[in-house]
Design a protein around this motif. Structure first.
Motif, short mmCIF file in Angstrom:
data_model
loop_
_atom_site.label_atom_id
_atom_site.label_comp_id
_atom_site.label_asym_id
_atom_site.label_seq_id
_atom_site.Cartn_x
_atom_site.Cartn_y
_atom_site.Cartn_z
N TYR A 53 0.90 58.55 50.92
CA TYR A 53 -0.07 57.57 51.41
C TYR A 53 0.17 56.21 50.78
CZ TYR A 53 -2.65 61.61 53.11
OH TYR A 53 -3.00 62.75 53.77
N VAL A 54 -0.22 55.19 51.53
CA VAL A 54 -0.23 53.83 51.03
C VAL A 54 -1.69 53.45 50.87
CG1 VAL A 54 0.27 51.43 51.63
CG2 VAL A 54 1.89 53.22 52.21
N THR A 55 -2.02 52.84 49.75
CA THR A 55 -3.38 52.37 49.52
C THR A 55 -3.43 50.89 49.87
OG1 THR A 55 -3.70 53.99 47.77
CG2 THR A 55 -5.21 52.10 47.81
N ILE A 56 -4.31 50.56 50.79
CA ILE A 56 -4.52 49.17 51.20
C ILE A 56 -5.82 48.70 50.57
CG2 ILE A 56 -4.86 47.60 53.16
CD1 ILE A 56 -2.12 48.89 53.25
N ALA A 57 -5.72 47.71 49.71
CA ALA A 57 -6.92 47.14 49.09
C ALA A 57 -7.32 45.91 49.88
CB ALA A 57 -6.63 46.77 47.64
N TYR A 58 -8.59 45.87 50.26
CA TYR A 58 -9.10 44.71 51.00
C TYR A 58 -10.54 44.44 50.59
CZ TYR A 58 -10.62 41.66 54.73
OH TYR A 58 -11.15 40.60 55.43
N SER A 59 -10.75 43.28 50.03
CA SER A 59 -12.08 42.78 49.70
C SER A 59 -12.92 43.81 48.93
CB SER A 59 -12.80 42.35 50.97
OG SER A 59 -13.90 41.54 50.66
N GLU A 62 -10.78 50.18 49.19
CA GLU A 62 -9.44 50.72 49.35
C GLU A 62 -9.41 51.66 50.54
OE1 GLU A 62 -8.35 52.57 45.66
OE2 GLU A 62 -7.88 50.64 44.74
N PHE A 63 -8.34 51.57 51.30
CA PHE A 63 -8.13 52.41 52.46
C PHE A 63 -6.77 53.07 52.32
CE2 PHE A 63 -10.87 48.92 53.57
CZ PHE A 63 -11.91 49.53 54.25
N THR A 64 -6.66 54.32 52.74
CA THR A 64 -5.38 55.02 52.65
C THR A 64 -4.83 55.25 54.05
OG1 THR A 64 -6.47 57.17 52.58
CG2 THR A 64 -5.91 56.16 50.47
N ILE A 65 -3.52 55.04 54.16
CA ILE A 65 -2.81 55.22 55.42
C ILE A 65 -1.56 56.03 55.11
CG2 ILE A 65 -1.54 54.04 57.26
CD1 ILE A 65 -3.39 51.66 56.88
N LEU A 66 -1.21 56.92 56.00
CA LEU A 66 0.02 57.70 55.81
C LEU A 66 1.19 56.75 55.63
CD1 LEU A 66 -0.60 60.41 58.52
CD2 LEU A 66 -0.35 60.83 56.07
#
Length: 129
Positions: A53-59, A62-66
């Motif tokens: 997974y890739v962790t996307i940090a935004y404001s 955190e969101f995880t995407i394959l």
């Protein structure tokens, strides 16, 4: 006449003091814990290290995407191919993360910023490409 003015002044209601805006609570971060650094890795490096997974940090969230695009849902790939970025990202995040995103960030400008973060993470020219 001066007694009358003093009485009015004494009876005048006082205005409540203005309070400073409340600060948003920040999650507790133990000493020595670093923010995710997935955004500094290339896709090849993530693959070599076996990151799922890739962790996307935004404001602040955190969101995880394959991490491997070959594992992405077909509906996300189809939406990207049709340049339907909002639908593609909805499918990438899944129902729970998507609901959290749109509840916290309901504006188009916020979605545009978020999609650019995702595009940069996965090496797209811009969102939807």
């Amino acid at each position: 006449m001066s007694d009358y003015i003093e009485e009015d002044a004494a009876e005048a209601p006082t205005r409540p003091a203005r309070r400073a805006p409340a600060k948003r609570a920040q999650p507790h971060k133990p000493l020595g814990v670093k923010a995710p650094q997935d955004h500094k890795k290339s896709a090849a490096q993530r693959e070599a290290e076996g990151d799922q997974y890739v962790t996307i940090a935004y404001s602040g969230l955190e969101f995880t995407i394959l991490a491997d695009q070959d594992d992405w849902p077909v509906l996300a790939i189809q939406a990207f191919s049709k340049r339907l970025g909002i639908d593609a990202i909805e499918h990438l995040l899944g129902p729970a993360q998507w609901a959290r995103f749109v509840t916290r960030f309901p504006k188009k400008r916020q979605f545009d910023e978020f999609s650019e973060v995702i595009a940069a993470e996965f090496g797209f020219g811009n969102s939807g490409e």
